[in-house]
Write a protein that holds these residues in place. Structure first.
Motif, PDB file in Angstrom:
ATOM      1  N   LEU A 170      10.600  72.702  54.446  1.00 20.47           N
ATOM      2  CA  LEU A 170      11.010  74.172  54.069  1.00 20.47           C
ATOM      3  C   LEU A 170      10.935  74.470  52.634  1.00 20.47           C
ATOM      4  O   LEU A 170      11.442  75.518  52.246  1.00 20.47           O
ATOM      5  CB  LEU A 170      12.286  74.590  54.703  1.00 20.47           C
ATOM      6  N   ASN A 171      10.553  73.358  51.734  1.00 17.09           N
ATOM      7  CA  ASN A 171      10.518  73.900  50.238  1.00 17.09           C
ATOM      8  C   ASN A 171       9.229  73.218  49.837  1.00 17.09           C
ATOM      9  O   ASN A 171       9.178  72.149  48.994  1.00 17.09           O
ATOM     10  CB  ASN A 171      11.569  73.222  49.624  1.00 17.09           C
ATOM     11  N   TRP A 172       8.128  73.655  50.552  1.00 18.35           N
ATOM     12  CA  TRP A 172       6.746  72.994  50.329  1.00 18.35           C
ATOM     13  C   TRP A 172       6.212  73.038  48.948  1.00 18.35           C
ATOM     14  O   TRP A 172       5.133  72.315  48.666  1.00 18.35           O
ATOM     15  CB  TRP A 172       5.568  73.580  51.206  1.00 18.35           C
ATOM     16  N   ASP A 173       6.990  73.712  47.929  1.00 21.13           N
ATOM     17  CA  ASP A 173       6.454  73.582  46.606  1.00 21.13           C
ATOM     18  C   ASP A 173       6.990  72.360  45.739  1.00 21.13           C
ATOM     19  O   ASP A 173       6.629  71.932  44.517  1.00 21.13           O
ATOM     20  CB  ASP A 173       6.734  75.190  45.961  1.00 21.13           C
ATOM     21  N   ARG A 174       7.867  71.805  46.549  1.00 18.62           N
ATOM     22  CA  ARG A 174       8.725  70.644  45.757  1.00 18.62           C
ATOM     23  C   ARG A 174       8.092  69.285  46.432  1.00 18.62           C
ATOM     24  O   ARG A 174       8.378  68.832  47.447  1.00 18.62           O
ATOM     25  CB  ARG A 174      10.203  70.784  46.060  1.00 18.62           C
ATOM     26  N   HIS A 175       7.127  68.711  45.658  1.00 16.07           N
ATOM     27  CA  HIS A 175       6.253  67.356  46.040  1.00 16.07           C
ATOM     28  C   HIS A 175       7.076  66.303  45.238  1.00 16.07           C
ATOM     29  O   HIS A 175       7.301  66.492  44.298  1.00 16.07           O
ATOM     30  CB  HIS A 175       4.875  67.506  45.515  1.00 16.07           C
ATOM     31  N   LEU A 176       7.446  65.240  46.123  1.00 18.05           N
ATOM     32  CA  LEU A 176       8.199  64.381  45.510  1.00 18.05           C
ATOM     33  C   LEU A 176       7.667  62.934  45.664  1.00 18.05           C
ATOM     34  O   LEU A 176       6.969  62.759  46.687  1.00 18.05           O
ATOM     35  CB  LEU A 176       9.661  64.377  46.320  1.00 18.05           C
ATOM     36  N   ILE A 177       7.913  62.081  44.808  1.00 20.21           N
ATOM     37  CA  ILE A 177       7.674  60.469  44.809  1.00 20.21           C
ATOM     38  C   ILE A 177       9.028  60.035  45.018  1.00 20.21           C
ATOM     39  O   ILE A 177       9.906  60.328  44.232  1.00 20.21           O
ATOM     40  CB  ILE A 177       7.202  60.219  43.413  1.00 20.21           C
ATOM     41  N   MET A 178       9.023  59.057  46.170  1.00 18.18           N
ATOM     42  CA  MET A 178      10.212  58.750  46.751  1.00 18.18           C
ATOM     43  C   MET A 178       9.913  57.308  46.714  1.00 18.18           C
ATOM     44  O   MET A 178       9.020  56.412  46.802  1.00 18.18           O
ATOM     45  CB  MET A 178      10.618  59.045  47.907  1.00 18.18           C
ATOM     46  N   ILE A 179      11.199  56.672  46.753  1.00 21.80           N
ATOM     47  CA  ILE A 179      11.346  54.936  46.765  1.00 21.80           C
ATOM     48  C   ILE A 179      12.277  54.555  47.997  1.00 21.80           C
ATOM     49  O   ILE A 179      13.342  55.141  47.905  1.00 21.80           O
ATOM     50  CB  ILE A 179      11.748  54.289  45.426  1.00 21.80           C
ATOM     51  N   TYR A 180      11.699  53.751  48.755  1.00 22.53           N
ATOM     52  CA  TYR A 180      12.644  53.275  49.835  1.00 22.53           C
ATOM     53  C   TYR A 180      12.671  51.566  49.393  1.00 22.53           C
ATOM     54  O   TYR A 180      11.764  50.724  48.898  1.00 22.53           O
ATOM     55  CB  TYR A 180      11.819  53.254  51.067  1.00 22.53           C
ATOM     56  N   ASN A 181      14.010  51.410  49.255  1.00 18.90           N
ATOM     57  CA  ASN A 181      14.519  49.894  48.856  1.00 18.90           C
ATOM     58  C   ASN A 181      14.781  49.278  50.214  1.00 18.90           C
ATOM     59  O   ASN A 181      15.798  49.485  50.797  1.00 18.90           O
ATOM     60  CB  ASN A 181      15.667  49.894  47.798  1.00 18.90           C
ATOM     61  N   SER A 182      13.855  48.268  50.298  1.00 21.79           N
ATOM     62  CA  SER A 182      13.998  47.295  51.773  1.00 21.79           C
ATOM     63  C   SER A 182      15.287  46.207  51.699  1.00 21.79           C
ATOM     64  O   SER A 182      15.798  45.892  52.824  1.00 21.79           O
ATOM     65  CB  SER A 182      12.817  46.321  52.108  1.00 21.79           C
ATOM     66  N   GLU A 183      15.845  46.221  50.514  1.00 18.48           N
ATOM     67  CA  GLU A 183      16.972  45.136  50.249  1.00 18.48           C
ATOM     68  C   GLU A 183      18.276  46.092  50.507  1.00 18.48           C
ATOM     69  O   GLU A 183      19.212  45.441  51.171  1.00 18.48           O
ATOM     70  CB  GLU A 183      17.106  44.712  48.804  1.00 18.48           C
ATOM     71  N   THR A 184      18.308  47.425  50.132  1.00 15.81           N
ATOM     72  CA  THR A 184      19.636  48.133  50.233  1.00 15.81           C
ATOM     73  C   THR A 184      19.284  48.992  51.345  1.00 15.81           C
ATOM     74  O   THR A 184      20.192  49.699  51.857  1.00 15.81           O
ATOM     75  CB  THR A 184      19.937  48.924  48.983  1.00 15.81           C
ATOM     76  N   ASN A 185      18.051  49.398  51.917  1.00 20.57           N
ATOM     77  CA  ASN A 185      17.985  50.153  53.098  1.00 20.57           C
ATOM     78  C   ASN A 185      18.252  51.632  52.743  1.00 20.57           C
ATOM     79  O   ASN A 185      18.562  52.393  53.635  1.00 20.57           O
ATOM     80  CB  ASN A 185      18.778  49.744  54.459  1.00 20.57           C
ATOM     81  N   ASN A 186      18.042  51.973  51.395  1.00 16.85           N
ATOM     82  CA  ASN A 186      18.112  53.308  51.084  1.00 16.85           C
ATOM     83  C   ASN A 186      16.717  53.829  50.390  1.00 16.85           C
ATOM     84  O   ASN A 186      16.052  53.130  49.931  1.00 16.85           O
ATOM     85  CB  ASN A 186      19.229  53.187  49.769  1.00 16.85           C
ATOM     86  N   ILE A 187      16.827  55.150  50.431  1.00 13.33           N
ATOM     87  CA  ILE A 187      15.802  56.211  50.182  1.00 13.33           C
ATOM     88  C   ILE A 187      16.291  56.899  48.775  1.00 13.33           C
ATOM     89  O   ILE A 187      17.314  57.422  48.842  1.00 13.33           O
ATOM     90  CB  ILE A 187      15.372  56.954  51.268  1.00 13.33           C
ATOM     91  N   GLU A 188      15.599  56.799  47.782  1.00  9.41           N
ATOM     92  CA  GLU A 188      16.030  57.842  46.577  1.00  9.41           C
ATOM     93  C   GLU A 188      14.812  58.379  46.204  1.00  9.41           C
ATOM     94  O   GLU A 188      13.592  58.263  46.264  1.00  9.41           O
ATOM     95  CB  GLU A 188      16.662  56.777  45.682  1.00  9.41           C
ATOM     96  N   ILE A 189      15.118  59.641  45.410  1.00  7.06           N
ATOM     97  CA  ILE A 189      13.886  60.484  44.827  1.00  7.06           C
ATOM     98  C   ILE A 189      13.698  59.942  43.456  1.00  7.06           C
ATOM     99  O   ILE A 189      14.634  59.428  42.525  1.00  7.06           O
ATOM    100  CB  ILE A 189      14.592  61.822  44.631  1.00  7.06           C
ATOM    101  N   LYS A 190      12.490  59.643  43.314  1.00  5.79           N
ATOM    102  CA  LYS A 190      11.882  59.074  42.078  1.00  5.79           C
ATOM    103  C   LYS A 190      11.836  60.079  41.016  1.00  5.79           C
ATOM    104  O   LYS A 190      12.262  60.213  39.890  1.00  5.79           O
ATOM    105  CB  LYS A 190      10.485  57.998  42.299  1.00  5.79           C
ATOM    106  N   ASN A 191      10.792  61.087  41.447  1.00  7.80           N
ATOM    107  CA  ASN A 191      10.610  62.427  40.613  1.00  7.80           C
ATOM    108  C   ASN A 191       9.875  63.392  41.377  1.00  7.80           C
ATOM    109  O   ASN A 191       9.251  62.884  42.425  1.00  7.80           O
ATOM    110  CB  ASN A 191      10.000  62.004  39.304  1.00  7.80           C
ATOM    111  N   ASN A 192       9.746  64.441  40.879  1.00  7.65           N
ATOM    112  CA  ASN A 192       8.719  65.723  41.320  1.00  7.65           C
ATOM    113  C   ASN A 192       7.402  65.403  40.809  1.00  7.65           C
ATOM    114  O   ASN A 192       7.262  64.672  39.626  1.00  7.65           O
ATOM    115  CB  ASN A 192       9.483  66.828  40.641  1.00  7.65           C
ATOM    116  N   GLN A 193       6.599  65.735  41.461  1.00  6.66           N
ATOM    117  CA  GLN A 193       5.009  65.647  41.094  1.00  6.66           C
ATOM    118  C   GLN A 193       4.830  66.857  40.330  1.00  6.66           C
ATOM    119  O   GLN A 193       5.179  68.069  40.584  1.00  6.66           O
ATOM    120  CB  GLN A 193       4.144  65.482  42.311  1.00  6.66           C
TER     121      GLN A 193
END
Length: 174
Positions: free
Chosen positions: A151-174
């Motif tokens: 619902l905020n299609w102007d916000r393009h993100l690069i994300m990281i999934y860490n398989s060791e911690t099973n967490n997703i975090e935002i790396k940065n906006n594109q």
């Protein structure tokens, strides 16, 4: 035992020994996915899977092969190539295998993890609601992917999934 799998074009008749993986269903498409499997003794064979191709992934640690098409998610035994299970009409768009052997699936909005069976998936929580998820690449235990904020299609993100911690975090906006 399967050690390599790749999506190929329809092979010539007799080029490989062939196995058909299908389920009679009135909702099946007319499309097929062809996967060339290479065993550890370097013999090759071709699997025909109902649906248009999306991805194939092998977990050496779990001895499982997953084949994702538009019609089905197939789970094969890596040792025999036999069908273990399938899920019809999956919404998944992405499939990959983590360095720890877990499979990561994503539709356009959510992540799920498969460890031993496609019937037992675990959701992976995200800090934002995601849309149009697209896997990029693994660097050690971290999967980089892109998405839009729902619902905020102007916000393009690069994300990281860490398989060791099973967490997703935002790396940065594109």
């Amino acid at each position: 035992m399967i050690f390599k799998a790749e999506i190929i074009n329809q092979p010539y008749s007799g080029e490989y020994s062939e196995r058909i993986f299908d389920n009679e269903n009135s909702w099946n498409s007319q499309s097929w996915t062809f996967i060339k499997f290479t065993n550890d003794d370097y013999t090759e064979w071709c699997g025909h899977f109902r649906g248009f191709p999306r991805e194939v992934a092998i977990s050496i640690i779990r001895n499982i092969v997953l084949v994702l098409t538009t019609d089905y998610l197939f789970q094969l035994d890596r040792e025999t190539g036999n069908l273990m299970d399938y899920e019809d009409h999956p919404q998944y768009q992405n499939l990959t295998v983590a360095p720890n052997g877990d499979f990561i699936l994503a539709d356009n909005y959510d992540f799920e993890k498969v460890t031993t069976s496609i019937k037992q998936k675990s959701p992976i929580e995200s800090p934002i609601q995601m849309d149009l998820i697209e896997f990029k690449n693994w660097e050690k235990s971290k999967l980089e992917f892109t998405c839009n904020e729902l619902l905020n299609w102007d916000r393009h993100l690069i994300m990281i999934y860490n398989s060791e911690t099973n967490n997703i975090e935002i790396k940065n906006n594109q």
